[in-house]
Design a protein around this motif. Structure first.
Motif, PDB file in Angstrom:
ATOM      1  N   UNK A 182       0.757  -1.036  -0.023  1.00 57.20           N
ATOM      2  CA  UNK A 182       0.061   0.139  -0.034  1.00 57.20           C
ATOM      3  C   UNK A 182       1.389   1.048   0.321  1.00 57.20           C
ATOM      4  N   UNK A 183       1.068   1.901  -1.024  1.00 60.02           N
ATOM      5  CA  UNK A 183       1.445   3.049  -1.161  1.00 60.02           C
ATOM      6  C   UNK A 183       0.557   3.851  -1.151  1.00 60.02           C
ATOM      7  N   UNK A 184       1.292   4.596   0.352  1.00 58.40           N
ATOM      8  CA  UNK A 184       0.070   6.162   0.556  1.00 58.40           C
ATOM      9  C   UNK A 184       1.027   7.304  -0.205  1.00 58.40           C
ATOM     10  N   UNK A 185       0.287   7.814  -0.016  1.00 57.01           N
ATOM     11  CA  UNK A 185       1.083   9.578  -0.755  1.00 57.01           C
ATOM     12  C   UNK A 185       0.139  11.136  -0.260  1.00 57.01           C
ATOM     13  N   UNK A 186       1.031  11.326  -0.059  1.00 55.65           N
ATOM     14  CA  UNK A 186       0.028  12.847   0.333  1.00 55.65           C
ATOM     15  C   UNK A 186      -0.680  12.767   1.209  1.00 55.65           C
ATOM     16  N   UNK A 187       0.075  11.973   2.704  1.00 54.49           N
ATOM     17  CA  UNK A 187      -0.745  11.480   3.540  1.00 54.49           C
ATOM     18  C   UNK A 187      -0.998  13.143   4.467  1.00 54.49           C
ATOM     19  N   UNK A 188      -2.569  12.668   5.133  1.00 57.53           N
ATOM     20  CA  UNK A 188      -3.043  13.684   6.277  1.00 57.53           C
ATOM     21  C   UNK A 188      -3.434  12.719   7.567  1.00 57.53           C
ATOM     22  N   UNK A 189      -3.492  13.781   8.417  1.00 57.23           N
ATOM     23  CA  UNK A 189      -3.660  13.400  10.396  1.00 57.23           C
ATOM     24  C   UNK A 189      -4.997  12.114  10.527  1.00 57.23           C
ATOM     25  N   UNK A 190      -5.764  12.761   9.317  1.00 54.98           N
ATOM     26  CA  UNK A 190      -6.618  11.195   9.178  1.00 54.98           C
ATOM     27  C   UNK A 190      -6.388  10.234   9.291  1.00 54.98           C
ATOM     28  N   UNK A 191      -5.626  10.466   8.251  1.00 53.10           N
ATOM     29  CA  UNK A 191      -4.622   8.624   7.817  1.00 53.10           C
ATOM     30  C   UNK A 191      -4.300   7.855   8.938  1.00 53.10           C
ATOM     31  N   UNK A 192      -4.239   8.710  10.678  1.00 53.85           N
ATOM     32  CA  UNK A 192      -3.587   8.182  11.170  1.00 53.85           C
ATOM     33  C   UNK A 192      -3.856   7.078  12.332  1.00 53.85           C
ATOM     34  N   UNK A 193      -3.837   5.657  11.915  1.00 50.95           N
ATOM     35  CA  UNK A 193      -4.580   4.644  12.544  1.00 50.95           C
ATOM     36  C   UNK A 193      -3.946   3.219  11.859  1.00 50.95           C
ATOM     37  N   UNK A 194      -4.370   2.886  12.740  1.00 48.70           N
ATOM     38  CA  UNK A 194      -3.157   0.911  12.406  1.00 48.70           C
ATOM     39  C   UNK A 194      -4.031   0.223  11.465  1.00 48.70           C
ATOM     40  N   UNK A 195      -3.141   0.193  10.657  1.00 42.38           N
ATOM     41  CA  UNK A 195      -2.993  -0.709   9.212  1.00 42.38           C
ATOM     42  C   UNK A 195      -3.082  -2.102   9.211  1.00 42.38           C
ATOM     43  N   UNK A 196      -4.140  -2.656   8.592  1.00 42.49           N
ATOM     44  CA  UNK A 196      -4.221  -4.916   8.874  1.00 42.49           C
ATOM     45  C   UNK A 196      -4.218  -4.776   7.427  1.00 42.49           C
ATOM     46  N   UNK A 197      -3.859  -5.649   6.747  1.00 42.23           N
ATOM     47  CA  UNK A 197      -4.415  -6.204   5.682  1.00 42.23           C
ATOM     48  C   UNK A 197      -4.733  -7.520   5.920  1.00 42.23           C
ATOM     49  N   UNK A 198      -5.550  -7.720   5.160  1.00 46.26           N
ATOM     50  CA  UNK A 198      -6.350  -9.169   4.721  1.00 46.26           C
ATOM     51  C   UNK A 198      -6.147 -10.139   3.540  1.00 46.26           C
ATOM     52  N   UNK A 199      -6.741 -11.111   4.126  1.00 51.30           N
ATOM     53  CA  UNK A 199      -6.881 -11.950   2.016  1.00 51.30           C
ATOM     54  C   UNK A 199      -8.039 -11.937   2.398  1.00 51.30           C
ATOM     55  N   UNK A 200      -8.480 -12.591   0.946  1.00 53.15           N
ATOM     56  CA  UNK A 200     -10.030 -13.105   1.210  1.00 53.15           C
ATOM     57  C   UNK A 200      -9.807 -13.670  -0.128  1.00 53.15           C
ATOM     58  N   UNK A 201     -11.194 -15.679  -0.041  1.00 50.55           N
ATOM     59  CA  UNK A 201     -10.552 -16.123  -1.376  1.00 50.55           C
ATOM     60  C   UNK A 201     -12.465 -16.415  -2.104  1.00 50.55           C
ATOM     61  N   UNK A 202     -13.485 -15.490  -1.462  1.00 51.65           N
ATOM     62  CA  UNK A 202     -14.460 -15.604  -1.610  1.00 51.65           C
ATOM     63  C   UNK A 202     -14.502 -14.691  -3.335  1.00 51.65           C
ATOM     64  N   UNK A 203     -15.155 -15.054  -3.817  1.00 56.01           N
ATOM     65  CA  UNK A 203     -15.569 -15.325  -5.397  1.00 56.01           C
ATOM     66  C   UNK A 203     -15.890 -14.465  -5.693  1.00 56.01           C
ATOM     67  N   UNK A 204     -16.902 -13.281  -4.744  1.00 59.72           N
ATOM     68  CA  UNK A 204     -17.787 -12.524  -4.886  1.00 59.72           C
ATOM     69  C   UNK A 204     -16.988 -11.327  -5.741  1.00 59.72           C
ATOM     70  N   UNK A 205     -17.733 -10.626  -6.087  1.00 60.80           N
ATOM     71  CA  UNK A 205     -17.108  -9.674  -6.880  1.00 60.80           C
ATOM     72  C   UNK A 205     -15.888  -8.704  -5.783  1.00 60.80           C
ATOM     73  N   UNK A 206     -14.783  -7.984  -6.144  1.00 60.40           N
ATOM     74  CA  UNK A 206     -13.371  -7.264  -5.509  1.00 60.40           C
ATOM     75  C   UNK A 206     -14.522  -6.244  -4.205  1.00 60.40           C
ATOM     76  N   UNK A 207     -15.659  -5.593  -5.135  1.00 63.24           N
ATOM     77  CA  UNK A 207     -16.055  -4.398  -3.685  1.00 63.24           C
ATOM     78  C   UNK A 207     -16.843  -4.514  -3.273  1.00 63.24           C
ATOM     79  N   UNK A 208     -16.844  -6.279  -2.557  1.00 65.56           N
ATOM     80  CA  UNK A 208     -17.609  -6.666  -1.506  1.00 65.56           C
ATOM     81  C   UNK A 208     -16.763  -6.480  -0.310  1.00 65.56           C
TER      82      UNK A 208
END
Length: 129
Positions: free
Chosen positions: A80-106
């Motif tokens: 995850x390339x993060x540019x132009x960072x703002x104070x509101x981007x402050x957070x704990x970031x988690x990656x996730x893996x999912x094998x569901x075959x529904x559209x990515x928008x899920x």
């Protein structure tokens, strides 16, 4: 699959960071991958997701145009390339893996978080203003 996220840190507003998430095992290419974040006192929210082959991506409106998700299946890694960072981007970031075959928008649906196959431990991003 097990996930290990890294790359967080302290950065000034307007700066950049690149997060990495390395997956163990040989089935990484069978998973759609996503990044979520949780700010203090707030619920975890969707940030970005990428399809198994990397051909499709989706983003939260709050990061569109500033963040870029990518993956390297040969290295079992999503970025995850993060540019132009703002104070509101402050957070704990988690990656996730999912094998569901529904559209990515899920990944944008709150209910998807309950069915994610694997979560990384989180990496902290702090943006100072």
């Amino acid at each position: 699959v097990q996930l290990q996220a890294s790359g967080g840190g302290l950065v000034q507003a307007g700066g950049s960071l690149r997060l990495s998430c390395v997956a163990s095992g040989r089935s990484f290419s069978m998973y759609d991958m996503g990044w979520f974040r949780q700010a203090p006192g707030k619920e975890r929210e969707f940030v970005a997701a990428i399809s198994r082959t990397g051909s499709s991506t989706v983003y939260a409106d709050s990061v569109k145009g500033r963040f870029t998700i990518s993956r390297d299946n040969a290295k079992n890694t999503v970025y995850l390339q993060m540019n132009s960072l703002k104070s509101e981007d402050t957070a704990l970031y988690h990656c996730a893996a999912d094998r569901n075959n529904r559209p990515l928008s899920r990944f944008m649906e709150g209910s998807t978080q309950a069915t994610i196959d694997a979560w990384g431990q989180g990496t902290l991003v702090t943006v100072s203003s």
